[in-house]
Write a protein that holds these residues in place. Structure first.
Motif, PDB file in Angstrom:
ATOM      1  N   SER A  41       0.812  -1.224   0.000  1.00  0.00           N
ATOM      2  CA  SER A  41       0.000   0.000   0.000  1.00  0.00           C
ATOM      3  C   SER A  41       0.844   1.272   0.000  1.00  0.00           C
ATOM      4  CB  SER A  41      -0.936   0.000   1.212  1.00  0.00           C
ATOM      5  OG  SER A  41      -0.207  -0.147   2.415  1.00  0.00           O
ATOM      6  N   ASN A  42       2.099   1.169  -0.482  1.00  0.00           N
ATOM      7  CA  ASN A  42       2.992   2.318  -0.636  1.00  0.00           C
ATOM      8  C   ASN A  42       3.412   2.952   0.689  1.00  0.00           C
ATOM      9  OD1 ASN A  42       2.885   2.126  -3.482  1.00  0.00           O
ATOM     10  ND2 ASN A  42       0.971   3.304  -3.506  1.00  0.00           N
ATOM     11  N   VAL A  43       3.459   2.160   1.744  1.00  0.00           N
ATOM     12  CA  VAL A  43       3.944   2.631   3.036  1.00  0.00           C
ATOM     13  C   VAL A  43       5.270   1.941   3.342  1.00  0.00           C
ATOM     14  CG1 VAL A  43       3.508   2.806   5.507  1.00  0.00           C
ATOM     15  CG2 VAL A  43       1.615   3.033   3.883  1.00  0.00           C
ATOM     16  N   ALA A  44       6.277   2.751   3.662  1.00  0.00           N
ATOM     17  CA  ALA A  44       7.599   2.219   3.988  1.00  0.00           C
ATOM     18  C   ALA A  44       7.897   2.486   5.460  1.00  0.00           C
ATOM     19  CB  ALA A  44       8.661   2.864   3.107  1.00  0.00           C
ATOM     20  N   PHE A  45       8.454   1.484   6.133  1.00  0.00           N
ATOM     21  CA  PHE A  45       8.825   1.609   7.536  1.00  0.00           C
ATOM     22  C   PHE A  45      10.348   1.516   7.661  1.00  0.00           C
ATOM     23  CE2 PHE A  45       4.484  -0.015   7.688  1.00  0.00           C
ATOM     24  CZ  PHE A  45       3.903   0.829   8.620  1.00  0.00           C
ATOM     25  N   LYS A  46      10.885   2.291   8.581  1.00  0.00           N
ATOM     26  CA  LYS A  46      12.323   2.244   8.854  1.00  0.00           C
ATOM     27  C   LYS A  46      12.542   2.341  10.360  1.00  0.00           C
ATOM     28  CE  LYS A  46      15.068   5.776   8.132  1.00  0.00           C
ATOM     29  NZ  LYS A  46      15.901   6.808   7.483  1.00  0.00           N
ATOM     30  N   VAL A  47      13.290   1.404  10.900  1.00  0.00           N
ATOM     31  CA  VAL A  47      13.646   1.405  12.322  1.00  0.00           C
ATOM     32  C   VAL A  47      15.162   1.435  12.422  1.00  0.00           C
ATOM     33  CG1 VAL A  47      13.465   0.203  14.521  1.00  0.00           C
ATOM     34  CG2 VAL A  47      11.573   0.100  12.884  1.00  0.00           C
ATOM     35  N   GLY A  48      15.679   2.378  13.176  1.00  0.00           N
ATOM     36  CA  GLY A  48      17.116   2.503  13.301  1.00  0.00           C
ATOM     37  C   GLY A  48      17.546   2.695  14.736  1.00  0.00           C
ATOM     38  N   GLY A  49      18.727   2.180  15.049  1.00  0.00           N
ATOM     39  CA  GLY A  49      19.292   2.338  16.381  1.00  0.00           C
ATOM     40  C   GLY A  49      20.787   2.533  16.294  1.00  0.00           C
ATOM     41  N   ASN A  50      21.344   3.303  17.218  1.00  0.00           N
ATOM     42  CA  ASN A  50      22.768   3.583  17.193  1.00  0.00           C
ATOM     43  C   ASN A  50      23.317   3.666  18.622  1.00  0.00           C
ATOM     44  OD1 ASN A  50      25.309   4.669  15.759  1.00  0.00           O
ATOM     45  ND2 ASN A  50      24.896   6.235  17.297  1.00  0.00           N
ATOM     46  N   ARG A  51      24.459   3.044  18.851  1.00  0.00           N
ATOM     47  CA  ARG A  51      25.154   3.136  20.127  1.00  0.00           C
ATOM     48  C   ARG A  51      26.447   3.903  19.917  1.00  0.00           C
ATOM     49  NH1 ARG A  51      29.249   1.035  23.149  1.00  0.00           N
ATOM     50  NH2 ARG A  51      28.853   0.804  25.404  1.00  0.00           N
ATOM     51  N   ASP A  52      26.572   5.062  20.571  1.00  0.00           N
ATOM     52  CA  ASP A  52      27.751   5.891  20.450  1.00  0.00           C
ATOM     53  C   ASP A  52      28.915   5.246  21.209  1.00  0.00           C
ATOM     54  OD1 ASP A  52      29.487   8.360  21.660  1.00  0.00           O
ATOM     55  OD2 ASP A  52      28.683   8.854  19.688  1.00  0.00           O
ATOM     56  N   SER A  53      30.036   5.070  20.511  1.00  0.00           N
ATOM     57  CA  SER A  53      31.170   4.388  21.121  1.00  0.00           C
ATOM     58  C   SER A  53      31.851   5.222  22.195  1.00  0.00           C
ATOM     59  CB  SER A  53      32.209   4.019  20.044  1.00  0.00           C
ATOM     60  OG  SER A  53      32.641   5.185  19.351  1.00  0.00           O
ATOM     61  N   LYS A  54      31.691   6.541  22.168  1.00  0.00           N
ATOM     62  CA  LYS A  54      32.343   7.404  23.150  1.00  0.00           C
ATOM     63  C   LYS A  54      31.532   7.522  24.432  1.00  0.00           C
ATOM     64  CE  LYS A  54      34.318  12.028  23.753  1.00  0.00           C
ATOM     65  NZ  LYS A  54      34.556  13.355  23.108  1.00  0.00           N
ATOM     66  N   SER A  55      30.250   7.821  24.316  1.00  0.00           N
ATOM     67  CA  SER A  55      29.413   8.027  25.495  1.00  0.00           C
ATOM     68  C   SER A  55      28.670   6.762  25.928  1.00  0.00           C
ATOM     69  CB  SER A  55      28.394   9.139  25.221  1.00  0.00           C
ATOM     70  OG  SER A  55      27.497   8.755  24.194  1.00  0.00           O
ATOM     71  N   GLY A  56      28.531   5.819  25.008  1.00  0.00           N
ATOM     72  CA  GLY A  56      27.761   4.616  25.298  1.00  0.00           C
ATOM     73  C   GLY A  56      26.264   4.813  25.196  1.00  0.00           C
ATOM     74  N   ALA A  57      25.838   6.011  24.833  1.00  0.00           N
ATOM     75  CA  ALA A  57      24.408   6.314  24.732  1.00  0.00           C
ATOM     76  C   ALA A  57      23.795   5.597  23.529  1.00  0.00           C
ATOM     77  CB  ALA A  57      24.200   7.811  24.609  1.00  0.00           C
ATOM     78  N   ILE A  58      22.574   5.131  23.714  1.00  0.00           N
ATOM     79  CA  ILE A  58      21.847   4.439  22.654  1.00  0.00           C
ATOM     80  C   ILE A  58      20.655   5.286  22.238  1.00  0.00           C
ATOM     81  CG2 ILE A  58      20.537   2.381  22.039  1.00  0.00           C
ATOM     82  CD1 ILE A  58      22.201   0.816  24.017  1.00  0.00           C
ATOM     83  N   GLU A  63      10.270   5.208  11.756  1.00  0.00           N
ATOM     84  CA  GLU A  63       9.744   6.112  10.728  1.00  0.00           C
ATOM     85  C   GLU A  63       8.757   5.376   9.833  1.00  0.00           C
ATOM     86  OE1 GLU A  63      12.467   8.718   8.238  1.00  0.00           O
ATOM     87  OE2 GLU A  63      11.721   7.344   6.701  1.00  0.00           O
ATOM     88  N   ALA A  64       7.664   6.055   9.522  1.00  0.00           N
ATOM     89  CA  ALA A  64       6.679   5.545   8.575  1.00  0.00           C
ATOM     90  C   ALA A  64       6.513   6.579   7.462  1.00  0.00           C
ATOM     91  CB  ALA A  64       5.342   5.295   9.257  1.00  0.00           C
ATOM     92  N   LYS A  65       6.578   6.118   6.215  1.00  0.00           N
ATOM     93  CA  LYS A  65       6.496   7.042   5.073  1.00  0.00           C
ATOM     94  C   LYS A  65       5.474   6.524   4.066  1.00  0.00           C
ATOM     95  CE  LYS A  65      10.187   8.922   3.322  1.00  0.00           C
ATOM     96  NZ  LYS A  65      11.458   9.125   2.573  1.00  0.00           N
ATOM     97  N   TYR A  66       4.522   7.402   3.735  1.00  0.00           N
ATOM     98  CA  TYR A  66       3.512   7.068   2.730  1.00  0.00           C
ATOM     99  C   TYR A  66       3.797   7.866   1.464  1.00  0.00           C
ATOM    100  CZ  TYR A  66      -0.862   7.110   0.125  1.00  0.00           C
ATOM    101  OH  TYR A  66      -1.789   7.016  -0.878  1.00  0.00           O
ATOM    102  N   THR A  67       3.809   7.179   0.318  1.00  0.00           N
ATOM    103  CA  THR A  67       4.134   7.822  -0.950  1.00  0.00           C
ATOM    104  C   THR A  67       3.012   7.618  -1.958  1.00  0.00           C
ATOM    105  OG1 THR A  67       6.500   7.420  -0.581  1.00  0.00           O
ATOM    106  CG2 THR A  67       5.815   7.976  -2.818  1.00  0.00           C
ATOM    107  N   ASP A  68       2.555   8.718  -2.538  1.00  0.00           N
ATOM    108  CA  ASP A  68       1.565   8.682  -3.622  1.00  0.00           C
ATOM    109  C   ASP A  68       2.230   9.313  -4.848  1.00  0.00           C
ATOM    110  OD1 ASP A  68      -0.534   8.839  -5.366  1.00  0.00           O
ATOM    111  OD2 ASP A  68      -1.870   9.962  -4.044  1.00  0.00           O
TER     112      ASP A  68
END
Length: 294
Positions: A41-58, A63-68
């Motif tokens: 149905s032209n909907v794209a999902f994106k899930v991302g995660g990042n762990r910073d090597s200096k601070s250790g913060a995650i 994201e959900a994107k609908y395209t017509d």
């Protein structure tokens, strides 16, 4: 393979080939994972995660994107782990050919922060121009334009604070794009910082580039210089390397493991501290990035 663009969509994209060569595919700041999926149905999902090597913060976001495509409509909604809710509505070639309307908003309830940016973009074969109105910051009106003819490019940007009634920022850039190379000079920060970049597609498998930065307001004198290269090992893998005048050597390796799965690995070495047992300050870094896409 990245190629110089004849007329980039923004003046900031002048020199994009060199910036991508020296800035992308070096994931040594941490470890990240990204998953992308699409629905019928032209909907794209994106899930991302990042762990910073200096601070250790995650940190992460979904994201959900609908395209017509028929009506030139794109609607994007993003929610981050910092509880920021971002929305973007794009409408292109609907009211007129070459005209794009873009509304981007952000809200962080915990901190009481909000933003709203209205963009109007007009694109033709030899000119791209944009007007942006930041509702809550200033408010500020920003406009930039890029002209291109016979390989020569010229771009400029200016920002006007409506409340204060004065120009708060201006910058300019000039460049030349040929089929195999591109040269660009930027004047940033009210023409107080100058950058010069060079990109060369040496062959079908090898690219090279360099960038120099001179800041008239910097506490240390001299020019910051960075050079890099990219080589394709085969159709599914490439390596990258760059080094700057501070002695930091960065290496990157990207491999398509299978269709829809890509892994990148990055390493940064401070060559002036290789013999130190317990080096202090910014030094050696290692990281990785994995992307799943269906």
């Amino acid at each position: 393979m990245s190629l110089p663009q004849p007329v980039p969509p923004s003046w900031k994209d002048l020199g994009k080939s060199s910036n991508d060569l020296l800035g992308k595919d070096y994931p040594f700041h941490g470890t990240s994972l990204e998953v992308k999926t699409k629905t019928p149905s032209n909907v794209a999902f994106k899930v991302g995660g990042n762990r910073d090597s200096k601070s250790g913060a995650i940190a992460g976001d979904i994201e959900a994107k609908y395209t017509d495509k028929k009506n030139g409509l794109v609607f994007t909604e993003t929610w981050t782990t910092s509880n920021a809710l971002k929305s973007q509505l794009e409408l292109e070639n609907y009211l007129a050919k070459g005209l794009k309307l873009d509304i981007a908003t952000s809200l962080t309830p915990d901190k009481g922060q909000k933003s709203a940016l209205l963009n109007v973009i007009y694109k033709q074969s030899g000119v791209h121009t944009r007007g942006a109105f930041d509702v809550f910051k200033g408010p500020t009106f920003t406009t930039d334009t890029v002209f291109g003819r016979d390989g020569f490019l010229f771009g400029a940007e200016t920002a006007y604070n409506v409340t204060e009634g004065k120009i708060t920022r201006y910058a300019a850039a000039i460049g030349y794009n040929a089929p195999e190379y591109a040269v660009t000079v930027h004047g940033l920060n009210n023409l107080k910082t100058f950058t010069a970049s060079y990109y060369h597609r040496v062959s079908a498998d090898v690219e090279a580039g360099a960038k120099a930065v001179y800041d008239t307001k910097a506490t240390t004198s001299g020019v910051a210089l960075e050079v890099g290269t990219k080589a394709y090992l085969d159709s599914a893998a490439f390596v990258k390397a760059k080094i700057n005048n501070s002695g930091v050597l960065a290496l990157g390796y990207t491999q398509a493991l299978r269709p829809g799965v890509k892994a990148s690995f990055g390493l940064a070495l401070d060559t002036q501290r290789l013999n130190e047992i317990s080096p202090t300050g910014p030094t050696h870094k290692v990281g990785a990035n994995i992307v799943f896409e269906s």
